[in-house]
Design a protein around this motif. Structure first.
Motif, PDB file in Angstrom:
ATOM      1  N   VAL A  26       0.840  -1.200   0.000  1.00 55.55           N
ATOM      2  CA  VAL A  26       0.000   0.000   0.000  1.00 55.55           C
ATOM      3  C   VAL A  26       0.872   1.246   0.000  1.00 55.55           C
ATOM      4  N   VAL A  27       0.342   2.311  -0.583  1.00 52.22           N
ATOM      5  CA  VAL A  27       0.926   3.646  -0.470  1.00 52.22           C
ATOM      6  C   VAL A  27      -0.123   4.479   0.237  1.00 52.22           C
ATOM      7  N   VAL A  28       0.236   5.048   1.355  1.00 46.76           N
ATOM      8  CA  VAL A  28      -0.691   5.796   2.191  1.00 46.76           C
ATOM      9  C   VAL A  28      -0.398   7.284   2.048  1.00 46.76           C
ATOM     10  N   CYS A  29      -1.469   8.070   1.882  1.00 45.06           N
ATOM     11  CA  CYS A  29      -1.313   9.521   1.737  1.00 45.06           C
ATOM     12  C   CYS A  29      -2.275  10.217   2.696  1.00 45.06           C
ATOM     13  N   PRO A  30      -1.763  11.030   3.611  1.00 47.50           N
ATOM     14  CA  PRO A  30      -2.626  11.718   4.575  1.00 47.50           C
ATOM     15  C   PRO A  30      -3.321  12.923   3.948  1.00 47.50           C
ATOM     16  N   ILE A  31      -4.270  12.691   3.061  1.00 48.69           N
ATOM     17  CA  ILE A  31      -4.882  13.779   2.299  1.00 48.69           C
ATOM     18  C   ILE A  31      -5.659  14.771   3.150  1.00 48.69           C
ATOM     19  N   GLY A  32      -6.069  14.380   4.336  1.00 52.42           N
ATOM     20  CA  GLY A  32      -6.818  15.300   5.187  1.00 52.42           C
ATOM     21  C   GLY A  32      -5.935  16.244   5.979  1.00 52.42           C
ATOM     22  N   PHE A  33      -4.628  16.108   5.850  1.00 47.38           N
ATOM     23  CA  PHE A  33      -3.704  16.912   6.642  1.00 47.38           C
ATOM     24  C   PHE A  33      -2.598  17.451   5.743  1.00 47.38           C
ATOM     25  N   VAL A  34      -2.195  18.699   5.985  1.00 45.15           N
ATOM     26  CA  VAL A  34      -1.139  19.278   5.155  1.00 45.15           C
ATOM     27  C   VAL A  34       0.235  19.161   5.783  1.00 45.15           C
ATOM     28  N   SER A  35       0.297  18.759   7.045  1.00 48.11           N
ATOM     29  CA  SER A  35       1.610  18.616   7.678  1.00 48.11           C
ATOM     30  C   SER A  35       1.615  17.413   8.605  1.00 48.11           C
ATOM     31  N   ASP A  36       2.809  16.904   8.843  1.00 51.83           N
ATOM     32  CA  ASP A  36       2.954  15.798   9.785  1.00 51.83           C
ATOM     33  C   ASP A  36       2.741  16.338  11.195  1.00 51.83           C
ATOM     34  N   HIS A  37       1.996  15.618  11.964  1.00 54.26           N
ATOM     35  CA  HIS A  37       1.788  15.964  13.358  1.00 54.26           C
ATOM     36  C   HIS A  37       1.530  14.666  14.103  1.00 54.26           C
ATOM     37  N   LEU A  38       1.248  14.744  15.374  1.00 47.39           N
ATOM     38  CA  LEU A  38       1.128  13.553  16.203  1.00 47.39           C
ATOM     39  C   LEU A  38       0.154  12.534  15.632  1.00 47.39           C
ATOM     40  N   GLU A  39      -0.999  12.979  15.171  1.00 47.71           N
ATOM     41  CA  GLU A  39      -1.999  12.041  14.658  1.00 47.71           C
ATOM     42  C   GLU A  39      -1.509  11.312  13.407  1.00 47.71           C
ATOM     43  N   VAL A  40      -0.924  12.033  12.483  1.00 45.32           N
ATOM     44  CA  VAL A  40      -0.401  11.413  11.265  1.00 45.32           C
ATOM     45  C   VAL A  40       0.722  10.442  11.608  1.00 45.32           C
ATOM     46  N   ILE A  41       1.637  10.891  12.424  1.00 41.04           N
ATOM     47  CA  ILE A  41       2.785  10.050  12.761  1.00 41.04           C
ATOM     48  C   ILE A  41       2.358   8.799  13.521  1.00 41.04           C
ATOM     49  N   TRP A  42       1.432   8.935  14.467  1.00 36.32           N
ATOM     50  CA  TRP A  42       1.012   7.762  15.229  1.00 36.32           C
ATOM     51  C   TRP A  42       0.146   6.838  14.369  1.00 36.32           C
ATOM     52  N   ASP A  43      -0.933   7.390  13.780  1.00 36.64           N
ATOM     53  CA  ASP A  43      -1.876   6.546  13.043  1.00 36.64           C
ATOM     54  C   ASP A  43      -1.258   5.884  11.816  1.00 36.64           C
ATOM     55  N   LEU A  44      -0.470   6.636  11.068  1.00 37.86           N
ATOM     56  CA  LEU A  44       0.068   6.104   9.815  1.00 37.86           C
ATOM     57  C   LEU A  44       1.451   5.489   9.993  1.00 37.86           C
ATOM     58  N   ASP A  45       2.379   6.296  10.497  1.00 40.05           N
ATOM     59  CA  ASP A  45       3.770   5.833  10.564  1.00 40.05           C
ATOM     60  C   ASP A  45       3.997   4.768  11.630  1.00 40.05           C
ATOM     61  N   THR A  46       3.121   4.686  12.607  1.00 39.11           N
ATOM     62  CA  THR A  46       3.300   3.699  13.665  1.00 39.11           C
ATOM     63  C   THR A  46       2.288   2.566  13.530  1.00 39.11           C
ATOM     64  N   GLU A  47       1.009   2.857  13.777  1.00 37.23           N
ATOM     65  CA  GLU A  47       0.002   1.793  13.789  1.00 37.23           C
ATOM     66  C   GLU A  47      -0.201   1.136  12.426  1.00 37.23           C
ATOM     67  N   ALA A  48      -0.402   1.937  11.394  1.00 31.31           N
ATOM     68  CA  ALA A  48      -0.668   1.363  10.064  1.00 31.31           C
ATOM     69  C   ALA A  48       0.555   0.624   9.528  1.00 31.31           C
ATOM     70  N   ARG A  49       1.736   1.204   9.692  1.00 28.52           N
ATOM     71  CA  ARG A  49       2.963   0.542   9.224  1.00 28.52           C
ATOM     72  C   ARG A  49       3.153  -0.793   9.947  1.00 28.52           C
ATOM     73  N   GLU A  50       2.919  -0.797  11.248  1.00 23.97           N
ATOM     74  CA  GLU A  50       3.067  -2.031  12.023  1.00 23.97           C
ATOM     75  C   GLU A  50       2.074  -3.096  11.546  1.00 23.97           C
ATOM     76  N   ARG A  51       0.810  -2.706  11.348  1.00 19.59           N
ATOM     77  CA  ARG A  51      -0.202  -3.672  10.911  1.00 19.59           C
ATOM     78  C   ARG A  51       0.100  -4.183   9.509  1.00 19.59           C
ATOM     79  N   ALA A  52       0.545  -3.307   8.634  1.00 22.05           N
ATOM     80  CA  ALA A  52       0.910  -3.733   7.275  1.00 22.05           C
ATOM     81  C   ALA A  52       2.011  -4.786   7.353  1.00 22.05           C
ATOM     82  N   GLY A  53       2.985  -4.569   8.212  1.00 23.61           N
ATOM     83  CA  GLY A  53       4.064  -5.536   8.380  1.00 23.61           C
ATOM     84  C   GLY A  53       3.543  -6.879   8.867  1.00 23.61           C
ATOM     85  N   GLU A  54       2.621  -6.841   9.825  1.00 29.20           N
ATOM     86  CA  GLU A  54       2.020  -8.078  10.333  1.00 29.20           C
ATOM     87  C   GLU A  54       1.279  -8.836   9.232  1.00 29.20           C
TER      88      GLU A  54
END
Length: 125
Positions: A26-54
């Motif tokens: 998958v390629v994930v794009c945070p279209i609802g946000f214009v900058s990286d912040h806690l929600e983007v980093i946690w939801d995408l870079d942490t949780e989603a990346r981890e689940r994709a790996g699993e």
């Protein structure tokens, strides 16, 4: 607020659906946000990346525009079109999406049918 449900599907849950459809990554794009912040980093870079790996899915995230000067210039240009009457710059021959009032682009308060609410009609001519 916690009483308001979040938009569905949650990306972590959706990754399972994508895997079920046979995707290998998958390629994930945070279209609802214009900058990286806690929600983007946690939801995408942490949780989603981890689940994709699993799930054995390849994972990549598109960068957000952040402080890119080109994005700032775009926003300024769009604002100037609205408040200073600067000509709209067309980048292609494709029609602009949205309604029109007297040949002009949508205005705040437009009901998307081409009619302007009475309270705003005097401000759009």
């Amino acid at each position: 607020p916690a009483s308001v449900p979040w938009l569905e599907p949650d990306i972590v849950d959706h990754l399972e659906s994508v895997k079920g459809l046979g995707a290998s990554g998958v390629v994930v794009c945070p279209i609802g946000f214009v900058s990286d912040h806690l929600e983007v980093i946690w939801d995408l870079d942490t949780e989603a990346r981890e689940r994709a790996g699993e799930l054995g899915l390849g994972f990549a995230r598109a960068v957000s525009v952040g402080a890119d000067a080109r994005f700032a210039e775009l926003v300024v240009e769009l604002v100037r079109e609205q408040i200073e009457g600067v000509s709209v710059r067309g980048l292609s021959g494709l029609p602009v999406v949205g309604c029109s009032v007297n040949g002009r682009a949508c205005v705040p308060g437009c009901d998307s049918t081409g009619h302007v609410p009475t309270a705003q009609a005097s401000n759009t001519n």
